[in-house]
Design an enzyme around this catalytic site. Structure first.
Site, PDB file in Angstrom:
ATOM      1  CB  SER A  53      -0.815  -0.021   1.748  1.00 18.58           C
ATOM      2  OG  SER A  53      -1.666  -1.055   0.472  1.00 18.58           O
ATOM      3  CG  ASN A  54       3.419   2.203   2.854  1.00 23.60           C
ATOM      4  OD1 ASN A  54       2.978   3.727   3.576  1.00 23.60           O
ATOM      5  ND2 ASN A  54       3.517   1.133   3.665  1.00 23.60           N
ATOM      6  CE1 TYR A 148      -1.334  -5.313   3.448  1.00 28.22           C
ATOM      7  CE2 TYR A 148      -0.830  -4.529   0.931  1.00 28.22           C
ATOM      8  CZ  TYR A 148      -0.857  -4.077   2.517  1.00 28.22           C
ATOM      9  OH  TYR A 148      -0.938  -3.021   2.703  1.00 28.22           O
ATOM     10  CE  LYS A 177       1.930  -5.192   5.894  1.00 27.75           C
ATOM     11  NZ  LYS A 177       2.365  -3.912   4.725  1.00 27.75           N
ATOM     12  CB  ILE A 220       5.229  -6.517   5.929  1.00 34.39           C
ATOM     13  CG1 ILE A 220       5.942  -8.304   5.951  1.00 34.39           C
ATOM     14  CG2 ILE A 220       5.340  -5.915   4.791  1.00 34.39           C
ATOM     15  CD1 ILE A 220       5.504  -9.242   4.852  1.00 34.39           C
TER      16      ILE A 220
END
Length: 314
Positions: A53-54, A148, A177, A220
């Site tokens: 997402s970053n 995720y 994650k 993460i």
């Protein structure tokens, strides 16, 4: 079809969903992207997540996604970091697109794929459809997949430990994650699924040590974009049994992570990195907006500044 014979989880350690950089025209700034990948590798990270997402994955075309994965892999190989993994975020809004992104990721050099649950139509994403989506993608993916779970970017869909536990039985689904930062959920998973088959990662530095205590595979998280060495230091302290020292460092990471969130996450990370490490800029793709650190004031980032000082001393 996937090859499940080599479907092993990524090794335990520190992973970073790397930000990417753009020029003034919102085009990829590859020199800055490569400089960032190299600094993270030199900081001791185990792997780099491209298009988490970053990484503004949803703002990139398929070609740009492949290019940034390939660029990360080539930068690592050219500088002697062949052992640093590249994991690719491959979330799409349809099963068909997600399968394509997994195939593209493999071709560009990624070892694993991290898959978001589609969130455009949350009322239709029943447990059965969520299970079918992730299993269908894993069946087709040429690399092992990971789930995720990030409710903020999937319209509030929050996969519970029952769903993730069931997915973990699939031979080509090898980890998760948890950006829900739910340590109870994490511990239920680590006590149910063997670490040799399924890696459970918290998605936030705020619960890095807490996750390790609960059997996680590391972290993460966004904050290693700023301070990779500090995170690898905490991991070393934990492995050496120095819990008190690790807990003290965790306190700083938790405070700095909170300040980074208040600075505006992606744009804030870019602003901090470009200010303190000599590359990149604050450009993001609209509708995100750049972050002005001076406007935020020094008090807003006191612990972050302390962490950066520590990072530069390591």
């Amino acid at each position: 079809m996937s090859s499940t014979a080599n479907s092993i989880p990524p090794p335990p350690g520190v992973y970073v969903p790397a930000v990417i950089f753009f020029d003034e025209d919102e085009e990829l700034d590859l020199p800055s992207i490569k400089a960032h990948v190299l600094r993270l590798a030199k900081g001791g990270v185990t792997g780099i997540l491209v298009q988490g997402s970053n990484g503004e994955a949803q703002h990139l075309s398929h070609d740009e996604r492949s290019l940034t994965i390939r660029s990360a892999r080539e930068t690592l190989n050219e500088n002697g970091f062949e052992n640093v993994l590249v994991i690719a975020g491959t979330g799409g809004q349809s099963t068909k697109e997600t399968k394509k992104l997994c195939a593209d990721a493999k071709a560009a050099g990624a070892s694993h794929a991290l898959v978001l649950t589609p969130g455009v139509w949350p009322p239709q994403m029943t447990k059965e459809r969520i299970l079918k989506f992730h299993r269908d993608v894993a069946d087709a993916s040429p690399i092992p997949t990971m789930v995720y779970n990030f409710p903020v970017v999937t319209a509030g869909l929050n996969l519970d430990s029952d769903i993730i536990g069931e997915l973990g039985l699939h031979p080509n689904i090898v980890g998760v994650k948890l950006s829900c930062a739910d340590v109870g959920k994490l511990h239920r998973l680590t006590s149910t699924l063997p670490a040799s088959k399924f890696a459970t990662f918290p998605g936030s530095s705020a619960v890095f040590l807490q996750g390790l205590v609960s059997g996680s595979a590391g972290v993460i998280g966004a904050l290693p974009n700023v301070a990779p060495k500090a995170h690898t230091e905490l991991y070393k302290l934990w492995k050496a049994g120095k819990l008190e020292e690790a807990a003290k460092l965790q306190g700083l990471l938790g405070q700095a992570d909170w300040e980074l969130q208040k600075l505006g996450s992606i744009a804030g990370i870019k602003a901090v990195v470009s200010k303190h490490f000599g590359y990149g800029n604050t450009n993001v793709r609209a509708p995100l907006t750049p972050r002005d650190l001076e406007a935020a004031g020094a008090a807003a980032s006191a612990k972050l500044e302390e962490l950066i000082a520590l990072e530069k001393s390591l």
